[in-house]
Write a protein that holds these residues in place. Structure first.
Motif, mmCIF file in Angstrom:
data_model
loop_
_atom_site.group_PDB
_atom_site.id
_atom_site.type_symbol
_atom_site.label_atom_id
_atom_site.label_comp_id
_atom_site.label_asym_id
_atom_site.label_seq_id
_atom_site.Cartn_x
_atom_site.Cartn_y
_atom_site.Cartn_z
ATOM 1 N N GLY A 141 61.547 72.280 36.346
ATOM 2 C CA GLY A 141 62.407 71.249 36.930
ATOM 3 C C GLY A 141 63.864 71.664 36.948
ATOM 4 O O GLY A 141 64.604 71.388 37.898
ATOM 5 N N ALA A 165 65.658 62.244 44.128
ATOM 6 C CA ALA A 165 64.590 62.901 43.370
ATOM 7 C C ALA A 165 63.296 62.106 43.499
ATOM 8 O O ALA A 165 63.293 60.876 43.407
ATOM 9 N N SER A 167 59.569 61.918 41.804
ATOM 10 C CA SER A 167 58.736 62.359 40.693
ATOM 11 C C SER A 167 57.319 61.814 40.852
ATOM 12 O O SER A 167 57.049 61.028 41.762
ATOM 13 N N LYS A 170 55.096 58.083 35.968
ATOM 14 C CA LYS A 170 55.881 57.943 34.731
ATOM 15 C C LYS A 170 55.101 58.344 33.495
ATOM 16 O O LYS A 170 55.658 58.834 32.527
ATOM 17 N N GLN A 176 57.390 63.964 33.500
ATOM 18 C CA GLN A 176 58.503 63.671 32.587
ATOM 19 C C GLN A 176 59.282 64.936 32.235
ATOM 20 O O GLN A 176 60.517 64.948 32.232
ATOM 21 N N GLU A 179 61.362 66.174 35.167
ATOM 22 C CA GLU A 179 62.553 65.312 35.280
ATOM 23 C C GLU A 179 63.615 65.689 34.256
ATOM 24 O O GLU A 179 64.803 65.750 34.575
ATOM 25 N N GLN A 183 67.473 66.739 35.000
ATOM 26 C CA GLN A 183 68.632 66.057 34.396
ATOM 27 C C GLN A 183 69.509 67.047 33.616
ATOM 28 O O GLN A 183 70.734 66.936 33.617
ATOM 29 N N LEU A 197 66.158 58.140 41.595
ATOM 30 C CA LEU A 197 64.905 58.811 41.238
ATOM 31 C C LEU A 197 63.788 57.806 41.466
ATOM 32 O O LEU A 197 63.857 56.677 40.970
ATOM 33 N N TYR A 199 59.330 57.166 41.807
ATOM 34 C CA TYR A 199 58.010 57.690 41.441
ATOM 35 C C TYR A 199 57.069 57.510 42.626
ATOM 36 O O TYR A 199 56.828 56.397 43.077
ATOM 37 N N ALA A 227 58.945 66.797 42.456
ATOM 38 C CA ALA A 227 58.146 67.341 41.355
ATOM 39 C C ALA A 227 56.834 67.961 41.817
ATOM 40 O O ALA A 227 56.104 68.524 41.020
#
Length: 357
Positions: A141, A165, A167, A170, A176, A179, A183, A197, A199, A227
């Motif tokens: 990432g 972003a 992803s 969760k 994760q 991500e 970050q 961001l 999902y 992702a």
């Protein structure tokens, strides 16, 4: 759901019921039979199994963790048990599988997502848990975001570079970790601002629907981090519909070396791609075969290992991998990677370079 389960377990039972020639392995594939990543993952495992003489069966759960657990229950408590069960801690279901395995005689190996530190602390050590192999998701990432920022044209010091972003889920460890990597990269570049961001559940359609709204909300976005490849293509479609050109007006990143993603790198539509972790299952079979031969995995790099499989794939690598993908056996001699009889300094060469020899 039960149609898949019924068909899969009929095949599973028949396969392990008749074979005594080699160690038997069942892989519970958490993905869908329509996902390029999980299909290529299975193909690489099948190539390794053929080369190593392993009796491999694969069941897909179509991204339904309850189906994975049903498959695990029958495999671990039914009459035709495999020697080894390979599975992913997808949506954190590993503790339930470990409970089902208690006293089954089946040896367990985790790939892609292993036990979290909390789960490990609660469950403790288990003799039936042989080990795990996971990729460098956090670093993946991070690398993607750093590469997007590096490729972005310079902007005035009083201006920001805006990012969106996309992803996965969760409750998926790989999402994760990727991500967290993103970050970490953003923290190093205060001029780059994450606008939102979202999902997208790893799916192209969901990312497309979300991106259609986000493009209107944030018209200045020029970087899109995703992702996986499916979500990148969904987001890309929404930006193209607004007249923007991927690779010029907006730079996109993705994870996974699917043929579509590799071609998008060659064409310049994807600016940053990381991949290589589709090989994890195949490498895991090398370790399981060694375990069967009496090799102590702890001597050769540890029982639970993270390996730096996720690497940036440039245009030259993408062309090479596209050509390589046309040879389904991948031309890897998995037997030669064995640690059997090697000095203690030996380390398994599990990386993309082994593929691209």
């Amino acid at each position: 759901m039960f149609k898949f389960l019924h068909i899969g377990l009929l095949v599973f039972g028949a396969a392990f019921g008749i074979s005594a020639r080699a160690e038997s392995v069942l892989f519970l594939n958490p993905g869908s039979t329509e996902e390029a990543f999980w299909i290529s993952y299975s193909q690489f495992m099948q190539s390794a199994a053929r080369n190593l003489g392993i009796d491999l069966q694969i069941l897909y759960s179509q991204r339904q963790p309850e189906l994975t657990l049903a498959q695990a229950r029958i495999a671990l408590q039914g009459p035709s048990r495999p020697d080894y069960l390979v599975f992913v801690n997808e949506q954190y279901i590993a503790p339930q599988i470990l409970r089902l395995a208690q006293g089954s005689g089946v040896k367990l190996f985790m790939v892609n997502a292993a036990l979290t530190p909390n789960q490990q602390a609660l469950l403790g050590e288990r003799a039936d848990r042989i080990g795990s192999l996971v990729p460098n998701d956090e670093e993946g990432g991070y690398m993607m975001m750093k590469e997007l920022i590096r490729l972005h044209p310079p902007v005035a010091s009083d201006r920001q570079i805006e990012v969106l972003a996309f992803s996965g889920l969760k409750i998926t460890p790989s999402a994760q970790l990727r991500e967290h990597g993103m970050q970490r990269a953003l923290a190093e570049h205060p001029q780059v601002r994450l606008r939102q961001l979202v999902y997208s559940g790893w799916t192209q359609q969901r990312a497309y629907e979300q991106a259609r709204q986000l493009v209107k909300r944030y018209p200045e976005v020029s970087l899109v981090w995703s992702a996986n490849d499916e979500m990148a293509f969904g987001a890309m479609r929404a930006f193209v519909e607004t007249g923007k050109t991927p690779g010029k007006d907006v730079l996109f990143s993705a994870v996974n070396t699917s043929p579509a993603a590799l071609q998008a790198v060659v064409d310049g539509r994807l600016s940053a791609l990381v991949g290589g972790h589709f090989t994890l299952g195949g490498w895991a079979l090398v370790e399981l075969h060694d375990h069967e031969l009496g090799v102590d995995l702890d001597q050769y790099g540890g029982r639970d290992r993270q390996i730096p499989l996720l690497q940036l794939v440039d245009k030259a690598h993408a062309r090479q991998m596209l050509a390589m993908g046309k040879a389904p056996n991948y031309d890897v001699n998995f037997r030669q990677l064995s640690a059997k009889g090697r000095p203690a300094s030996y380390r398994y060469p599990f990386d993309l370079q082994t593929l691209m020899h």
